[in-house]
Design a protein around this motif. Structure first.
Motif, short mmCIF file in Angstrom:
data_model
loop_
_atom_site.label_atom_id
_atom_site.label_comp_id
_atom_site.label_asym_id
_atom_site.label_seq_id
_atom_site.Cartn_x
_atom_site.Cartn_y
_atom_site.Cartn_z
N LEU A 12 84.03 70.02 53.52
CA LEU A 12 83.95 69.61 52.12
C LEU A 12 84.73 68.32 51.86
N VAL A 109 78.89 75.60 53.66
CA VAL A 109 80.12 74.81 53.59
C VAL A 109 81.22 75.58 54.31
N SER A 111 85.12 75.19 55.03
CA SER A 111 86.20 74.35 54.50
C SER A 111 87.57 75.00 54.60
N VAL A 118 86.35 75.00 46.45
CA VAL A 118 85.06 74.71 47.08
C VAL A 118 83.93 74.86 46.06
N SER A 121 83.99 72.06 43.44
CA SER A 121 83.53 70.79 44.00
C SER A 121 82.01 70.77 44.15
N LEU A 122 81.46 71.86 44.65
CA LEU A 122 80.01 71.94 44.85
C LEU A 122 79.27 71.95 43.52
N CYS A 131 73.52 76.04 48.62
CA CYS A 131 74.29 76.38 49.82
C CYS A 131 73.99 77.82 50.25
N SER A 136 85.45 79.72 53.26
CA SER A 136 86.65 79.03 52.79
C SER A 136 87.90 79.56 53.48
#
Length: 218
Positions: A12, A109, A111, A118, A121-122, A131, A136
């Protein structure tokens, strides 16, 4: 015959979103708020929060500073959440994300950031719903460079490492993907020293042709 890529794994921060500076600022903000002086002036990219905290504190996590870490991490997360926006998108990566989506490839993702960061941000990038899964830091015992996040991604998608392609911008991320045998593309010329299979230069307007020439994603 070249193995067909069947899934894409995205880091990410520094890969999909240009947020490394925000996270560095967040770490120093949290440090100042809690009244201790950082032992370092520069934070390497790609480190998980615990590694950053230990680096700044100058000592390992212990029972004596566990509560301090929890408060520090929360302050850093709140700082970053308030500042990550669509303006931080890395447009070359978003172009590739949309290209892979048009091919119907699952994209996850992977990250070292926490799940709230996360997802936020997405959402800011407008790709959260596209996604296949989020892996995470708070979902595993050890973050990158430990391979657990990528091992979980492989297990979830039921694919072999050679069928997957990852995008990473840091030593810790590239190391984690390589440890699993996953194809790795480095984002930024500075990643060349970590020997990814391909490097995408941030100074280039588009990476699409380079990816199409280098990997079979059909």
């Amino acid at each position: 015959m070249t193995t067909v890529i069947k899934a894409i794994f995205w880091d990410l921060d520094g890969t999909l979103v240009d947020s490394e500076l925000i996270h560095e600022q967040a770490a120093f903000f949290a440090t100042r708020e809690l009244g201790f002086v950082s032992a370092v002036e520069i934070i390497p990219a790609g480190l998980e929060n615990l590694a950053v905290f230990e680096l700044m504190l100058g000592q390992a996590l212990s029972l004596d500073n566990q509560a301090l870490f929890a408060r520090w991490e929360q302050l850093a997360i709140e700082y970053a959440l308030a500042r990550i926006s669509p303006q931080q998108q890395i447009k070359q990566s978003l172009e590739l994300f949309n290209y892979f989506a048009s091919l119907g490839l699952p994209q996850a993702v992977v990250s070292n950031s926490t799940a709230p960061l996360v997802r936020h941000s997405l959402q800011q990038l407008g790709i959260l719903e596209h996604c296949s899964q989020i892996f995470s830091r708070d979902s595993v015992e050890f973050g990158k460079p430990h391979p657990q996040l990528y091992l979980n991604a492989l297990e979830f998608h039921q694919l072999s490492p050679s069928q997957c392609l990852s995008f990473e911008d840091s030593r810790s991320g590239i190391t984690a993907a390589q440890a699993c045998g996953i194809n790795v593309i480095g984002i930024g010329e500075n990643t060349r020293q970590y020997a990814p299979q391909l490097v995408c230069d941030l100074n280039h307007e588009s990476w699409l042709k380079l990816i199409q020439e280098s990997f079979n994603c059909a």
